[in-house]
Design an enzyme around this catalytic site. Structure first.
Site, PDB file in Angstrom:
ATOM      1  CG  HIS A 174      -4.958 -21.977  16.994  1.00 26.39           C
ATOM      2  ND1 HIS A 174      -5.398 -20.815  17.591  1.00 26.39           N
ATOM      3  CD2 HIS A 174      -5.606 -22.910  17.733  1.00 26.39           C
ATOM      4  CE1 HIS A 174      -6.159 -20.992  18.601  1.00 26.39           C
ATOM      5  NE2 HIS A 174      -6.461 -22.298  18.846  1.00 26.39           N
TER       6      HIS A 174
ATOM      7  CG  ASP B  26      -1.341 -22.795  18.274  1.00 31.27           C
ATOM      8  OD1 ASP B  26      -1.097 -21.728  18.090  1.00 31.27           O
ATOM      9  OD2 ASP B  26      -1.099 -23.882  17.619  1.00 31.27           O
TER      10      ASP B  26
ATOM     11  CG  HIS C 231     -18.540  -4.401  -2.770  1.00 28.60           C
ATOM     12  ND1 HIS C 231     -18.031  -5.238  -3.596  1.00 28.60           N
ATOM     13  CD2 HIS C 231     -17.954  -4.301  -1.460  1.00 28.60           C
ATOM     14  CE1 HIS C 231     -17.344  -6.163  -2.561  1.00 28.60           C
ATOM     15  NE2 HIS C 231     -17.059  -5.653  -1.583  1.00 28.60           N
TER      16      HIS C 231
ATOM     17  CE1 TYR D 241      -8.009  -5.887  18.327  1.00 23.47           C
ATOM     18  CE2 TYR D 241      -9.907  -5.067  17.359  1.00 23.47           C
ATOM     19  CZ  TYR D 241      -9.163  -6.274  17.799  1.00 23.47           C
ATOM     20  OH  TYR D 241      -9.758  -7.543  17.695  1.00 23.47           O
TER      21      TYR D 241
ATOM     22  CD  GLU E 133       5.624 -28.206  18.280  1.00 19.25           C
ATOM     23  OE1 GLU E 133       4.252 -28.600  18.210  1.00 19.25           O
ATOM     24  OE2 GLU E 133       6.566 -29.250  18.285  1.00 19.25           O
TER      25      GLU E 133
END
Length: 442
Positions: A137, A142, A289, A346, A421
């Site tokens: 994560h 998370d 490539h 997106y 946190e």
């Protein structure tokens, strides 16, 4: 950014919100939410660490979704699983009639090897595009999932006071594909959940979401009205020539030289052909490539890259110019260029102006006044799909620990990215307060 600048921006932002007829959640409700979040903060951190230690790639979030579904069912939510793949939706009907507000969190991890020494660091492996990879994560999902699980508990405890319905959206596959699709071009992530009816039954009136960000100090909320995150398109250009010996290039058609000219030509689309006073834009060639030996001119070269814009009209024009540039340059040397754009797209994340201004004071209360207007972000988010269906507000919660300069902190997607946190309860307060404020004010 220095805190003094952040505080100055807060004053300006709140003044703008007030002048736009904004309202804020009342102090009693905010104190109720704050108390509830504080009470479950140890559990919030525990959830986040558990999910962090057991990350799952896009479309493979079975353990995470099972954890979420069990939690919602225990709280009395109406729960739907398998939505848009491994997605989970929880519906909470308040004690009074009213509108419907949706809150969204994404659950998927990245094919990244974590390089942070934590007792709950990921050691997980997974399969990404057929290859065995490390999984972590590294983008904060998370934390997003744990935050919304905490919000679920806060709002369940306030159910009788809620005038309306709350819909919690736990979404898979925000980061894109991790395996070849059985049906090429099929919707994934937010689009797949919308196909499954997540914005209907009951119909959503407003949608909110957040993202943890290394670019802000922990607990600071960053917002922006209007376009806030860029659209994203992946393209490939295949240049076909004619193979020959490297000693006699006139005997063939060199796709390498044509490709080099195309790469340079693509840069002029932004620097010379696009009106950047309207919105910024980016065209990047990320891979190229061709060939396998120093003395052989190959038959073909393939390049791949990304296009980022903040305006759908500019996006369409840039893609058109790219195709024209590539084909014309290739033709000038006798080669052929074929450009393809991935159907997985997106859109620009656009925050509804009226909703943003109205909710700004509530964000300020949730973050104890630490709110700042942020610049446009050239990364992309499929939260934009929900905003096509209902007015939406997507904001950022700083995750960089005190004493670390956000300018130099490891960014989201880095193997060194860390979440302080202390940011988690701020996110939980913010989403809870936005839901309560929106429903109570409508």
């Amino acid at each position: 950014m220095r805190l003094k600048l952040l505080q100055s921006a807060v004053v300006t932002a709140l003044a703008l919100g007030a002048s736009a007829g904004a309202y804020a959640i009342d102090d009693t409700a905010m104190q109720n939410i704050t108390g509830r979040v504080t009470a479950i903060e140890p559990q919030l951190i525990s959830w986040r660490r558990d999910i962090h230690q057991h990350p799952e790639l896009s479309g493979q979030e079975t353990r995470t979704s099972a954890l979420v579904a069990a939690h919602l069912k225990k709280l009395g939510y109406e729960v739907k699983t398998g939505v848009g793949g491994t997605g989970v939706v929880g519906i909470l009907k308040g004690g009074k009639p009213g509108k419907v507000v949706a809150l969204r969190a994404d659950m998927d991890a990245l094919p990244v090897k974590e390089m942070v020494d934590l007792p709950f660091a990921s050691k997980a492996k997974g399969t990404h595009m057929g290859k065995q990879v490390d999984v972590a994560h590294a983008c904060g999902h998370d934390g997003h999932t744990a935050i919304l699980m905490a919000v679920a508990e806060v709002l369940a405890g306030m159910k009788d006071q809620l005038p309306g319905t709350v819909k919690l959206i736990f979404q898979p596959a925000e980061e894109g594909l991790s395996a070849e699709q059985a049906v090429p071009g099929a919707h994934i992530g937010a689009a797949a959940m919308i196909d499954a009816g997540v914005m209907d039954n009951p119909k959503v009136d407003a949608v909110f979401g957040l993202h943890l960000s290394s670019g802000l100090p922990a607990g600071v909320i960053g917002y922006r009205s209007g376009p806030v995150m860029a659209s994203a398109d992946t393209y490939t250009i295949k240049v076909t020539g004619k193979q020959t010996h490297g000693a006699i290039p006139w005997g063939g058609i060199d796709p390498i030289v044509s490709s080099a000219q195309i790469v340079l030509g693509l840069q002029t689309i932004i620097s010379r052909q696009t009106d950047l006073t309207k919105e910024p834009a980016v065209v990047t060639v990320g891979t190229i490539h061709g060939g396998n030996r120093e003395n052989i001119v190959p038959d073909s070269v393939e390049m791949m890259g990304t296009v980022r814009t903040f305006d759908d009209g500019m996006r369409d024009d840039i893609l058109r110019r790219m195709s024209l540039t590539a084909t014309s340059i290739a033709q000038s040397s006798g080669a052929r260029a074929d450009m393809a754009v991935s159907p997985v797209h997106y859109s620009t994340t656009v925050n509804n102006d009226a909703l943003t201004q109205k909710m700004l004071p509530t964000l300020g209360k949730a973050a104890n006044g630490r709110v700042v207007m942020v610049p446009k972000v050239s990364a992309s988010e499929d939260f934009s799909e929900y905003q096509k269906k209902a007015p939406g507000l997507f904001f950022f919660v700083g995750s960089t620990a005190q004493g670390i300069d956000p300018k130099t902190a490891p960014v989201n997607h880095s193997p060194l990215y860390q979440v302080d946190e202390s940011a988690l309860p701020v996110g939980a307060r913010a989403l809870s307060a936005l839901a309560v404020d929106y429903l109570s004010s409508n």
